[in-house]
Design a protein around this motif. Structure first.
Motif, PDB file in Angstrom:
ATOM      1  N   UNK A  76      13.802  92.418 -14.134  1.00 36.84           N
ATOM      2  CA  UNK A  76      12.577  91.708 -13.761  1.00 36.84           C
ATOM      3  C   UNK A  76      12.808  90.209 -13.680  1.00 36.84           C
ATOM      4  N   UNK A  77      13.471  89.649 -14.693  1.00 33.38           N
ATOM      5  CA  UNK A  77      13.783  88.218 -14.683  1.00 33.38           C
ATOM      6  C   UNK A  77      14.679  87.876 -13.491  1.00 33.38           C
ATOM      7  N   UNK A  78      15.668  88.729 -13.236  1.00 40.99           N
ATOM      8  CA  UNK A  78      16.581  88.506 -12.122  1.00 40.99           C
ATOM      9  C   UNK A  78      15.842  88.553 -10.786  1.00 40.99           C
ATOM     10  N   UNK A  79      14.961  89.523 -10.627  1.00 35.25           N
ATOM     11  CA  UNK A  79      14.230  89.659  -9.367  1.00 35.25           C
ATOM     12  C   UNK A  79      13.296  88.477  -9.114  1.00 35.25           C
ATOM     13  N   UNK A  80      12.664  87.968 -10.164  1.00 35.79           N
ATOM     14  CA  UNK A  80      11.836  86.775  -9.987  1.00 35.79           C
ATOM     15  C   UNK A  80      12.722  85.607  -9.571  1.00 35.79           C
ATOM     16  N   UNK A  81      13.888  85.481 -10.191  1.00 33.06           N
ATOM     17  CA  UNK A  81      14.821  84.405  -9.821  1.00 33.06           C
ATOM     18  C   UNK A  81      15.185  84.476  -8.347  1.00 33.06           C
ATOM     19  N   UNK A  82      15.458  85.671  -7.862  1.00 29.34           N
ATOM     20  CA  UNK A  82      15.837  85.818  -6.451  1.00 29.34           C
ATOM     21  C   UNK A  82      14.691  85.427  -5.519  1.00 29.34           C
ATOM     22  N   UNK A  83      13.460  85.685  -5.931  1.00 24.77           N
ATOM     23  CA  UNK A  83      12.308  85.272  -5.126  1.00 24.77           C
ATOM     24  C   UNK A  83      12.275  83.753  -5.021  1.00 24.77           C
ATOM     25  N   UNK A  84      12.548  83.070  -6.134  1.00 31.01           N
ATOM     26  CA  UNK A  84      12.587  81.606  -6.100  1.00 31.01           C
ATOM     27  C   UNK A  84      13.779  81.093  -5.302  1.00 31.01           C
ATOM     28  N   UNK A  85      14.920  81.765  -5.377  1.00 27.32           N
ATOM     29  CA  UNK A  85      16.084  81.375  -4.572  1.00 27.32           C
ATOM     30  C   UNK A  85      15.733  81.471  -3.094  1.00 27.32           C
ATOM     31  N   UNK A  86      15.140  82.602  -2.701  1.00 27.13           N
ATOM     32  CA  UNK A  86      14.763  82.804  -1.299  1.00 27.13           C
ATOM     33  C   UNK A  86      13.734  81.775  -0.835  1.00 27.13           C
ATOM     34  N   UNK A  88      13.780  78.750  -1.678  1.00 27.83           N
ATOM     35  CA  UNK A  88      14.417  77.434  -1.685  1.00 27.83           C
ATOM     36  C   UNK A  88      14.116  76.613  -2.924  1.00 27.83           C
ATOM     37  N   UNK A  89      13.898  77.292  -4.056  1.00 32.04           N
ATOM     38  CA  UNK A  89      13.573  76.607  -5.305  1.00 32.04           C
ATOM     39  C   UNK A  89      14.563  76.990  -6.411  1.00 32.04           C
ATOM     40  N   UNK A  90      15.824  76.606  -6.242  1.00 29.62           N
ATOM     41  CA  UNK A  90      16.827  76.992  -7.236  1.00 29.62           C
ATOM     42  C   UNK A  90      16.598  76.374  -8.612  1.00 29.62           C
ATOM     43  N   UNK A  91      15.882  75.252  -8.670  1.00 34.44           N
ATOM     44  CA  UNK A  91      15.629  74.622  -9.966  1.00 34.44           C
ATOM     45  C   UNK A  91      14.738  75.506 -10.848  1.00 34.44           C
ATOM     46  N   UNK A  92      13.814  76.249 -10.262  1.00 34.32           N
ATOM     47  CA  UNK A  92      12.998  77.186 -11.034  1.00 34.32           C
ATOM     48  C   UNK A  92      13.765  78.491 -11.218  1.00 34.32           C
ATOM     49  N   UNK A  93      14.508  78.912 -10.200  1.00 30.06           N
ATOM     50  CA  UNK A  93      15.278  80.158 -10.271  1.00 30.06           C
ATOM     51  C   UNK A  93      16.270  80.134 -11.424  1.00 30.06           C
ATOM     52  N   UNK A  94      16.878  78.987 -11.677  1.00 30.94           N
ATOM     53  CA  UNK A  94      17.924  78.908 -12.701  1.00 30.94           C
ATOM     54  C   UNK A  94      17.375  79.281 -14.081  1.00 30.94           C
ATOM     55  N   UNK A  95      16.134  78.926 -14.350  1.00 31.36           N
ATOM     56  CA  UNK A  95      15.517  79.266 -15.650  1.00 31.36           C
ATOM     57  C   UNK A  95      15.340  80.778 -15.782  1.00 31.36           C
ATOM     58  N   UNK A  96      14.954  81.434 -14.677  1.00 30.52           N
ATOM     59  CA  UNK A  96      14.786  82.893 -14.683  1.00 30.52           C
ATOM     60  C   UNK A  96      16.139  83.580 -14.792  1.00 30.52           C
ATOM     61  N   UNK A 100      17.507  86.352 -17.583  1.00 26.39           N
ATOM     62  CA  UNK A 100      18.116  87.635 -17.217  1.00 26.39           C
ATOM     63  C   UNK A 100      19.529  87.743 -17.793  1.00 26.39           C
ATOM     64  N   UNK A 101      20.296  86.652 -17.685  1.00 22.81           N
ATOM     65  CA  UNK A 101      21.672  86.662 -18.176  1.00 22.81           C
ATOM     66  C   UNK A 101      21.720  86.860 -19.688  1.00 22.81           C
ATOM     67  N   UNK A 102      20.815  86.234 -20.401  1.00 19.53           N
ATOM     68  CA  UNK A 102      20.773  86.390 -21.859  1.00 19.53           C
ATOM     69  C   UNK A 102      20.430  87.824 -22.264  1.00 19.53           C
ATOM     70  N   UNK A 103      19.859  88.573 -21.319  1.00 15.51           N
ATOM     71  CA  UNK A 103      19.553  89.991 -21.567  1.00 15.51           C
ATOM     72  C   UNK A 103      20.651  90.900 -21.010  1.00 15.51           C
ATOM     73  N   UNK A 104      21.782  90.296 -20.590  1.00 18.47           N
ATOM     74  CA  UNK A 104      22.936  91.063 -20.174  1.00 18.47           C
ATOM     75  C   UNK A 104      23.024  91.423 -18.705  1.00 18.47           C
ATOM     76  N   UNK A 105      22.240  90.807 -17.843  1.00 18.15           N
ATOM     77  CA  UNK A 105      22.257  91.126 -16.423  1.00 18.15           C
ATOM     78  C   UNK A 105      23.470  90.457 -15.765  1.00 18.15           C
ATOM     79  N   UNK A 109      24.374  86.536 -14.452  1.00 17.70           N
ATOM     80  CA  UNK A 109      25.470  85.737 -15.015  1.00 17.70           C
ATOM     81  C   UNK A 109      26.308  85.111 -13.907  1.00 17.70           C
ATOM     82  N   UNK A 110      26.575  85.902 -12.867  1.00 14.11           N
ATOM     83  CA  UNK A 110      27.361  85.389 -11.741  1.00 14.11           C
ATOM     84  C   UNK A 110      26.611  84.284 -11.007  1.00 14.11           C
TER      85      UNK A 110
END
Length: 134
Positions: A76-86, A88-96, A100-105, A109-110
């Protein structure tokens, strides 16, 4: 029933601090939901009430990803991040992505490694980039 989210997720969605979200509630800008509380006993917010403070439109895809994030799912965190990436808002995406990464996604992480190594959504930080590659 509309999607209800925690103050922490509201902070991540808007790019504001939790302190700002609490101030908006205190000032009457955002009404807290009386019907629910998150796992820590804090109040929840209705997603439509937050819509005016978002930098992207609400969509069924965003609501579904947020519901998964509210359940603590890394995807869920990863998918929200991708929505922000798409959007054009990587500054918000990075927090999501960090959540996700801290939960092992692994994909998050990549993405984080790339973000830190190339300065996408954050300042270049080689140490953090290499850390997330590991």
């Amino acid at each position: 029933m509309s999607t209800e989210i925690s103050v922490m997720l509201a902070s991540l969605l808007t790019g504001k601090t939790t302190k700002t979200i609490y101030r908006w509630v205190d000032d009457g800008i955002l009404p807290p939901r009386q019907s629910g509380a998150d796992s820590k006993g804090s109040f929840l917010l209705a997603l439509p009430d937050l819509a005016a403070h978002l930098s992207l439109p609400l969509s069924a895809e965003l609501e579904a990803a947020l519901q998964d994030a509210m359940e603590g799912k890394a995807a869920g965190f990863h998918n929200v991040a991708l929505i922000f990436v798409e959007a054009g808002q990587p500054d918000i995406a990075i927090r999501w992505l960090e959540m996700a990464a801290k939960r092992g996604h692994a994909d998050a992480m990549e993405w984080l490694a790339t973000g830190y190594l190339e300065g996408l959504g954050t300042e270049v930080n080689l140490a953090h980039g290499i850390e997330w590659l590991g």
